[in-house]
Design a protein around this motif. Structure first.
Motif, PDB file in Angstrom:
ATOM      1  N   GLU A  36       0.841  -1.207   0.000  1.00 26.42           N
ATOM      2  CA  GLU A  36       0.000   0.000   0.000  1.00 26.42           C
ATOM      3  C   GLU A  36       0.872   1.253   0.000  1.00 26.42           C
ATOM      4  O   GLU A  36       0.639   2.179  -0.785  1.00 26.42           O
ATOM      5  CB  GLU A  36      -0.924   0.013   1.211  1.00 26.42           C
ATOM      6  N   ARG A  37       1.891   1.275   0.843  1.00 25.41           N
ATOM      7  CA  ARG A  37       2.798   2.434   0.871  1.00 25.41           C
ATOM      8  C   ARG A  37       3.482   2.616  -0.479  1.00 25.41           C
ATOM      9  O   ARG A  37       3.629   3.730  -0.969  1.00 25.41           O
ATOM     10  CB  ARG A  37       3.839   2.268   1.983  1.00 25.41           C
ATOM     11  N   GLN A  38       3.903   1.510  -1.076  1.00 27.24           N
ATOM     12  CA  GLN A  38       4.572   1.592  -2.376  1.00 27.24           C
ATOM     13  C   GLN A  38       3.614   2.082  -3.453  1.00 27.24           C
ATOM     14  O   GLN A  38       4.008   2.848  -4.338  1.00 27.24           O
ATOM     15  CB  GLN A  38       5.172   0.238  -2.777  1.00 27.24           C
ATOM     16  N   THR A  42       4.163   4.836  -6.290  1.00 25.84           N
ATOM     17  CA  THR A  42       4.031   4.518  -7.713  1.00 25.84           C
ATOM     18  C   THR A  42       2.988   5.405  -8.372  1.00 25.84           C
ATOM     19  O   THR A  42       3.206   5.910  -9.479  1.00 25.84           O
ATOM     20  CB  THR A  42       3.698   3.025  -7.888  1.00 25.84           C
ATOM     21  N   ALA A  43       1.871   5.625  -7.703  1.00 25.43           N
ATOM     22  CA  ALA A  43       0.836   6.516  -8.257  1.00 25.43           C
ATOM     23  C   ALA A  43       1.388   7.929  -8.426  1.00 25.43           C
ATOM     24  O   ALA A  43       1.107   8.594  -9.431  1.00 25.43           O
ATOM     25  CB  ALA A  43      -0.397   6.518  -7.359  1.00 25.43           C
ATOM     26  N   ASP A  44       2.186   8.372  -7.470  1.00 28.34           N
ATOM     27  CA  ASP A  44       2.798   9.692  -7.591  1.00 28.34           C
ATOM     28  C   ASP A  44       3.725   9.744  -8.810  1.00 28.34           C
ATOM     29  O   ASP A  44       3.726  10.722  -9.553  1.00 28.34           O
ATOM     30  CB  ASP A  44       3.566  10.021  -6.310  1.00 28.34           C
ATOM     31  N   ARG A  45       4.491   8.693  -9.026  1.00 25.77           N
ATOM     32  CA  ARG A  45       5.371   8.640 -10.203  1.00 25.77           C
ATOM     33  C   ARG A  45       4.546   8.613 -11.494  1.00 25.77           C
ATOM     34  O   ARG A  45       4.943   9.198 -12.499  1.00 25.77           O
ATOM     35  CB  ARG A  45       6.271   7.401 -10.143  1.00 25.77           C
ATOM     36  N   MET A  46       3.392   7.940 -11.451  1.00 25.40           N
ATOM     37  CA  MET A  46       2.516   7.906 -12.633  1.00 25.40           C
ATOM     38  C   MET A  46       1.905   9.278 -12.910  1.00 25.40           C
ATOM     39  O   MET A  46       1.603   9.603 -14.059  1.00 25.40           O
ATOM     40  CB  MET A  46       1.435   6.839 -12.466  1.00 25.40           C
ATOM     41  N   GLU A  47       1.732  10.088 -11.880  1.00 21.95           N
ATOM     42  CA  GLU A  47       1.293  11.468 -12.105  1.00 21.95           C
ATOM     43  C   GLU A  47       2.339  12.213 -12.935  1.00 21.95           C
ATOM     44  O   GLU A  47       2.005  12.994 -13.822  1.00 21.95           O
ATOM     45  CB  GLU A  47       1.036  12.191 -10.781  1.00 21.95           C
ATOM     46  N   GLY A  48       3.622  11.955 -12.658  1.00 22.07           N
ATOM     47  CA  GLY A  48       4.694  12.552 -13.448  1.00 22.07           C
ATOM     48  C   GLY A  48       4.678  12.057 -14.883  1.00 22.07           C
ATOM     49  O   GLY A  48       4.916  12.831 -15.822  1.00 22.07           O
ATOM     50  N   ARG A  82       4.820  -7.398  -8.439  1.00 19.56           N
ATOM     51  CA  ARG A  82       4.598  -8.103  -7.173  1.00 19.56           C
ATOM     52  C   ARG A  82       4.843  -7.227  -5.960  1.00 19.56           C
ATOM     53  O   ARG A  82       4.397  -7.543  -4.870  1.00 19.56           O
ATOM     54  CB  ARG A  82       5.469  -9.354  -7.111  1.00 19.56           C
ATOM     55  N   THR A  83       5.571  -6.134  -6.139  1.00 17.32           N
ATOM     56  CA  THR A  83       5.864  -5.244  -5.014  1.00 17.32           C
ATOM     57  C   THR A  83       5.195  -3.876  -5.165  1.00 17.32           C
ATOM     58  O   THR A  83       5.411  -2.989  -4.343  1.00 17.32           O
ATOM     59  CB  THR A  83       7.383  -5.038  -4.874  1.00 17.32           C
ATOM     60  N   GLY A  84       4.399  -3.707  -6.226  1.00 11.06           N
ATOM     61  CA  GLY A  84       3.728  -2.426  -6.452  1.00 11.06           C
ATOM     62  C   GLY A  84       4.602  -1.383  -7.113  1.00 11.06           C
ATOM     63  O   GLY A  84       4.251  -0.214  -7.154  1.00 11.06           O
ATOM     64  N   HIS A  85       5.722  -1.800  -7.692  1.00  8.46           N
ATOM     65  CA  HIS A  85       6.652  -0.877  -8.345  1.00  8.46           C
ATOM     66  C   HIS A  85       6.389  -0.705  -9.843  1.00  8.46           C
ATOM     67  O   HIS A  85       7.069   0.102 -10.479  1.00  8.46           O
ATOM     68  CB  HIS A  85       8.094  -1.363  -8.183  1.00  8.46           C
ATOM     69  N   ALA A  86       5.466  -1.475 -10.429  1.00 10.27           N
ATOM     70  CA  ALA A  86       5.294  -1.444 -11.880  1.00 10.27           C
ATOM     71  C   ALA A  86       3.839  -1.252 -12.281  1.00 10.27           C
ATOM     72  O   ALA A  86       2.923  -1.642 -11.559  1.00 10.27           O
ATOM     73  CB  ALA A  86       5.829  -2.729 -12.498  1.00 10.27           C
ATOM     74  N   VAL A  87       3.682  -0.666 -13.471  1.00 15.88           N
ATOM     75  CA  VAL A  87       2.356  -0.427 -14.036  1.00 15.88           C
ATOM     76  C   VAL A  87       2.411  -0.723 -15.533  1.00 15.88           C
ATOM     77  O   VAL A  87       3.342  -0.299 -16.226  1.00 15.88           O
ATOM     78  CB  VAL A  87       1.919   1.046 -13.835  1.00 15.88           C
ATOM     79  N   ASP A  88       1.414  -1.455 -16.022  1.00 14.03           N
ATOM     80  CA  ASP A  88       1.201  -1.621 -17.457  1.00 14.03           C
ATOM     81  C   ASP A  88       0.058  -0.690 -17.821  1.00 14.03           C
ATOM     82  O   ASP A  88      -0.979  -0.690 -17.144  1.00 14.03           O
ATOM     83  CB  ASP A  88       0.809  -3.056 -17.795  1.00 14.03           C
ATOM     84  N   GLY A 125       8.500   0.336 -14.834  1.00 10.14           N
ATOM     85  CA  GLY A 125       8.905  -0.070 -13.504  1.00 10.14           C
ATOM     86  C   GLY A 125       9.712   1.038 -12.852  1.00 10.14           C
ATOM     87  O   GLY A 125      10.574   1.644 -13.492  1.00 10.14           O
ATOM     88  N   PHE A 126       9.397   1.301 -11.590  1.00  7.77           N
ATOM     89  CA  PHE A 126      10.036   2.399 -10.868  1.00  7.77           C
ATOM     90  C   PHE A 126      10.994   1.933  -9.788  1.00  7.77           C
ATOM     91  O   PHE A 126      11.301   2.679  -8.872  1.00  7.77           O
ATOM     92  CB  PHE A 126       8.976   3.305 -10.248  1.00  7.77           C
ATOM     93  N   GLY A 127      11.433   0.718  -9.866  1.00  8.84           N
ATOM     94  CA  GLY A 127      12.429   0.380  -8.865  1.00  8.84           C
ATOM     95  C   GLY A 127      12.359  -1.049  -8.439  1.00  8.84           C
ATOM     96  O   GLY A 127      11.619  -1.822  -9.009  1.00  8.84           O
ATOM     97  N   PRO A 128      13.156  -1.349  -7.463  1.00 11.07           N
ATOM     98  CA  PRO A 128      13.963  -0.445  -6.654  1.00 11.07           C
ATOM     99  C   PRO A 128      15.239   0.022  -7.359  1.00 11.07           C
ATOM    100  O   PRO A 128      15.912   0.922  -6.879  1.00 11.07           O
ATOM    101  CB  PRO A 128      14.286  -1.243  -5.395  1.00 11.07           C
ATOM    102  N   GLY A 129      15.579  -0.563  -8.515  1.00 14.44           N
ATOM    103  CA  GLY A 129      16.747  -0.095  -9.262  1.00 14.44           C
ATOM    104  C   GLY A 129      16.412   1.129 -10.092  1.00 14.44           C
ATOM    105  O   GLY A 129      15.275   1.581 -10.135  1.00 14.44           O
TER     106      GLY A 129
END
Length: 150
Positions: A36-38, A42-48, A82-88, A125-129
């Motif tokens: 949930e925290r991630q 991720t949603a904030d990054r998708m706003e960008g 699986r960790t909430g770091h990616a969006v298709d 994908g926004f991370g962790p890398g």
């Protein structure tokens, strides 16, 4: 957190956890507090991403996937979903998935992966890398093959 809860101005928990495969197969796609925290991040990054695409609407096709959902869709065991770091997603009012992916690969400052997947959608994908990998995924003899792009 309620499924209708906003994670950001344009993204809800419901869309970032929806899975047609999970619904069809009756698989729970339940998030943990850590995920949930991630998802907020991720949603904030998708706003960008949305802002870079001219504030055009983005349709999320897949966000978080539980281990069972990821397995059901044939996802990688190390998938950032699986960790909430990616969006298709797709952004038809900006362009094709290839156009969106190419634009983001040039203009987005920080990301782990951007993948043009099967000429159908963009995976980000926004991370962790922060490898800044730009790839294409295609099916070849029934297997997914990834190739690097400039």
């Amino acid at each position: 957190m309620a499924p209708t809860q906003r994670l950001s101005a344009h993204f809800t928990l419901a869309e970032m956890t929806h899975s047609a495969t999970a619904a069809r197969k009756g698989i729970a796609n339940v998030i943990t507090p850590e995920v949930e925290r991630q998802l907020f991040l991720t949603a904030d990054r998708m706003e960008g991403v949305r802002a870079l695409l001219g504030d055009k609407p983005i349709s999320v096709l897949s966000g978080y996937r539980s281990e069972a959902v990821n397995k059901a869709v044939g996802g990688s065991k190390t998938s950032a979903h699986r960790t909430g770091h990616a969006v298709d997603f797709i952004c038809p009012s900006f362009g094709t998935p290839a156009q969106v992916a190419r634009y983001l690969a040039v203009h987005l400052k920080s990301y782990d992966q951007i993948i043009e997947e099967f000429d159908q959608w963009v995976h980000i994908g926004f991370g962790p890398g922060a490898r800044r990998q730009y790839l294409k995924a295609r099916k070849l003899a029934g297997r997914t093959v990834y190739s690097g792009i400039g």
